[in-house]
Write a protein that holds these residues in place. Structure first.
Motif, PDB file in Angstrom:
ATOM      1  N   PHE A  52       0.840  -1.210   0.000  1.00  0.00           N
ATOM      2  CA  PHE A  52       0.000   0.000   0.000  1.00  0.00           C
ATOM      3  C   PHE A  52       0.871   1.256   0.000  1.00  0.00           C
ATOM      4  CE2 PHE A  52      -2.205   3.354   2.367  1.00  0.00           C
ATOM      5  CZ  PHE A  52      -3.303   3.538   1.534  1.00  0.00           C
ATOM      6  N   ALA A  53       1.929   1.252   0.816  1.00  0.00           N
ATOM      7  CA  ALA A  53       2.829   2.409   0.896  1.00  0.00           C
ATOM      8  C   ALA A  53       3.554   2.628  -0.434  1.00  0.00           C
ATOM      9  CB  ALA A  53       3.833   2.219   2.032  1.00  0.00           C
ATOM     10  N   VAL A  54       3.966   1.544  -1.068  1.00  0.00           N
ATOM     11  CA  VAL A  54       4.655   1.657  -2.368  1.00  0.00           C
ATOM     12  C   VAL A  54       3.702   2.225  -3.416  1.00  0.00           C
ATOM     13  CG1 VAL A  54       5.632   0.288  -4.259  1.00  0.00           C
ATOM     14  CG2 VAL A  54       6.392  -0.100  -1.918  1.00  0.00           C
ATOM     15  N   ARG A  55       2.472   1.719  -3.454  1.00  0.00           N
ATOM     16  CA  ARG A  55       1.496   2.239  -4.420  1.00  0.00           C
ATOM     17  C   ARG A  55       1.208   3.712  -4.172  1.00  0.00           C
ATOM     18  NH1 ARG A  55      -2.520  -2.941  -4.468  1.00  0.00           N
ATOM     19  NH2 ARG A  55      -1.306  -4.181  -5.944  1.00  0.00           N
ATOM     20  N   ARG A  56       1.065   4.069  -2.908  1.00  0.00           N
ATOM     21  CA  ARG A  56       0.802   5.476  -2.576  1.00  0.00           C
ATOM     22  C   ARG A  56       1.985   6.358  -2.982  1.00  0.00           C
ATOM     23  NH1 ARG A  56      -0.695   6.665   3.365  1.00  0.00           N
ATOM     24  NH2 ARG A  56       0.765   8.363   3.428  1.00  0.00           N
TER      25      ARG A  56
END
Length: 192
Positions: A15-19
């Motif tokens: 999720f952090a990478v996508r964000r």
């Protein structure tokens, strides 16, 4: 328990990478838009009568652009007639669209000008280059009949500005489309 924790941590990391990727894409898009705006071509368009009527189109910058691969000048009508009511026995929408509703047209079939006199396409306009395009008075529609038809048409557009779209194309950039309203020169006898 460790597997659940690892899956949750992996999900959070994903999720952090996508964000972060979405944020980076947004920043890159904002930067591209800003750069595109900073490189908006500066054109100087002027109607001259020296001794013949012509449009002078000069590319003034910005210096970072250096050359326009293509400049497409399109004469705009004095107003949008596409939504006008059509009365029986009057001109069709196609006939109305074929008329240049304004004071001038480009001289057809000269220097990249189309057959209608509405569009001129110039290629390789370098910084500080000027192109000269012959202008003629626009042609009255054939339904402006009668002895005063030509005079009515002339009176309707005498001294009115020429309206143009300038589509600027440069390699590696999205095109820019700029509006222009150009006031014709005052006739010498009027400056008296």
């Amino acid at each position: 328990m460790g597997t659940v924790f690892s899956a949750a941590a992996a999900g959070a990391a994903l999720f952090a990478v996508r964000r972060a990727n979405n944020t980076a894409d947004s920043v890159a898009r904002i930067e591209r838009d800003r750069w595109h705006t900073d490189l908006t071509p500066r054109l100087h368009l002027e109607i001259q009568q020296n001794p013949h009527l012509r449009l002078a189109a000069r590319f003034d910058g910005p210096a970072g652009l250096r050359v326009l691969d293509r400049l497409v000048l399109t004469i705009r009508d004095d107003r949008d007639r596409s939504r006008d009511n059509q009365l029986a026995g009057t001109a069709t929408p196609e006939q109305m669209a074929a008329i240049i509703w304004g004071p001038y047209q480009f001289r057809p079939r000269m220097q990249g000008v189309d057959d209608t006199g509405r569009v001129a396409e110039l290629t390789e306009l370098h910084l500080d280059d000027t192109w000269l395009l012959a202008l003629d008075p626009s042609m009255k529609p054939r339904w402006y009949e009668g002895a005063d038809g030509h005079q009515r048409w002339h009176d309707q557009y005498d001294g009115t500005p020429l309206r143009l779209w300038a589509a600027c194309h440069a390699t590696g950039h999205q095109p820019w489309t700029l509006p222009f309203t150009i006031t014709p020169p005052t006739p010498p006898e009027a400056t008296g």
